[in-house]
Enzyme design. Structure first.
Site, short mmCIF file in Angstrom:
data_model
loop_
_atom_site.label_atom_id
_atom_site.label_comp_id
_atom_site.label_asym_id
_atom_site.label_seq_id
_atom_site.Cartn_x
_atom_site.Cartn_y
_atom_site.Cartn_z
N LYS A 116 47.83 42.00 30.55
CA LYS A 116 46.31 42.74 30.29
C LYS A 116 45.42 42.24 29.57
O LYS A 116 44.85 41.27 28.81
CB LYS A 116 45.63 43.20 30.91
CG LYS A 116 45.56 43.58 32.33
CD LYS A 116 44.94 44.34 33.00
CE LYS A 116 45.16 44.67 34.33
NZ LYS A 116 44.19 46.37 34.84
N LYS A 199 49.17 36.17 43.35
CA LYS A 199 48.34 37.47 44.45
C LYS A 199 46.95 37.09 43.90
O LYS A 199 46.84 37.08 42.74
CB LYS A 199 48.57 38.52 43.58
CG LYS A 199 48.73 39.59 44.15
CD LYS A 199 49.16 41.14 44.02
CE LYS A 199 48.54 42.51 45.00
NZ LYS A 199 48.90 43.85 44.37
N LYS A 202 41.18 41.17 43.36
CA LYS A 202 39.51 40.96 43.86
C LYS A 202 38.82 40.87 42.09
O LYS A 202 37.82 40.88 42.44
CB LYS A 202 39.48 42.46 44.33
CG LYS A 202 40.09 43.63 42.91
CD LYS A 202 38.90 45.09 43.88
CE LYS A 202 40.05 45.98 43.87
NZ LYS A 202 41.21 46.93 42.16
#
Ligand code: TRP
Length: 341
Positions: A116, A199, A202
């Protein structure tokens, strides 16, 4: 073990976007299944969501939406405790106490932090992003949870939690239960429709990446019909990255309709191509989500219903969390406040 002889389970999802069929097939469905056998705690981890920038109004709205979806998928507030992480201040407080114990080296090694932060400008990486696993450890340890349902991507954070709990127990005496990962049964790892080697997430911007639990049927069909496949025509499960798209569609189909891999492949033996597969997957997903969306709408339409459940859940959670926190404070040598009379 709790008073009623059940093991305790805790898990959470960030309200950092709209929940996807990946969240349902990979996590929520297992939560529903375990609520009978475990003393279950399911929270919406809003404090984790703010480790990256969030729009305040959207965050508030998504937090309620995720909680309502917990109910809509079948988590029963009579059996399980559903709450918002930030409604139980003990999470923030234990996170600080554990932060003081968490070795920087362990935090720096976390792959999620490395991934991240690599995508962000150095000056915009908040210290909360580095401390994310410590907050997650607090979530779990406050409830002395024995079992934590997590996906592959959270395994390292659970290891960190175990290590940190052991470190605390070693320094201050047996305090925390050491949690175990509860790995959901295979076949539930849903990948992005537009990028089937990644993956399903959302918090992805691209329109054709994920099917959201609240997508209307027409959008669900459109997204699945556009899913990335390959130039072949063989409908079979495969580890070949080239076939990841077809494999993902079959995985979704199997997760919804059951059956073995062979049975699923046989069901498509007569298909004329990927179009037939996509149509069948789309109808399966629509059939899965329609009743769920109906319940969601009912929940949201009932004035005060959701907020009552959340207030009740927070009170039940706080009773347990505060007891753990008091013990931790005491063991660390923090002076107990005397109540003012
Ligand atoms: N980090 C988890 C995720 O992104 C969410 C989470 C926060 C969690 N606290 C938790 C999961 C405690 C299990 C237990 O998926």
């Amino acid at each position: 073990m709790t008073e009623n002889g059940k093991k305790r389970v805790l898990s959470g999802i960030q309200p950092s976007g709209s929940l996807t069929i990946g969240n349902y097939l990979g996590a929520l469905r297992q939560w529903v299944a375990v609520q009978d056998d475990y003393d279950s705690f399911f929270c919406v981890v809003d404090l984790h969501a703010i480790t990256v920038p969030q729009d305040p109004e959207t965050l508030r709205q998504k937090t309620r939406e995720v909680a309502a979806l917990y109910l809509a998928v079948g988590i029963d507030p009579e059996r399980a405790t559903i709450f918002i992480q930030s409604h139980v201040p003990a999470h923030s407080e234990l996170a600080w106490l554990l932060t003081c114990l968490a070795p920087l080296g362990w935090l720096n090694r976390m792959t999620q932090f490395k991934d991240k932060s690599a995508k962000m400008k150095q000056d915009s990486i908040g210290a909360g992003l580095l401390n994310y696993p410590t907050l997650m450890a607090a979530d779990i340890l406050l409830y002395q949870a024995e079992a934590v349902p997590v996906g592959d991507d959270q395994r390292q954070h659970l290891e960190f939690t175990r290590d940190l709990a052991q470190r605390f127990n070693h320094l201050y005496g047996e305090t925390f239960t050491i949690p175990e990962a509860m790995i959901p049964p295979a076949g539930a790892r849903v990948m992005g429709l537009d990028e089937p080697t990644k993956k399903m997430s959302k918090s992805e911007d691209s329109e054709y990446h994920a099917v959201y639990l609240l997508d209307p049927p027409a959008r669900i069909r459109k997204k699945i019909m556009r899913a990335v496949t390959d130039s072949g025509r063989e409908i079979c499960f495969s580890d070949d990255p080239e076939k990841a798209g077809v494999n993902n569609l079959l995985t979704i189909y199997q997760a919804i309709n059951g059956g073995t891999r062979e049975e699923v492949e046989t069901a498509f033996a007569a298909a004329r191509g990927y179009g037939d597969l996509k149509k069948a997957v789309a109808e399966s997903v629509v059939g899965l989500l329609e009743p769920l969306q109906e319940r969601y709408n009912e929940i949201m339409a009932e004035e005060g219903y959701l907020d009552d459940i959340l207030a009740h859940g927070a009170a039940r959670a706080a009773a347990i969390a505060n007891a753990t926190l008091a013990e931790v404070r005491d063991r660390m040598g923090l002076l107990a406040p005397r109540s003012h009379s």
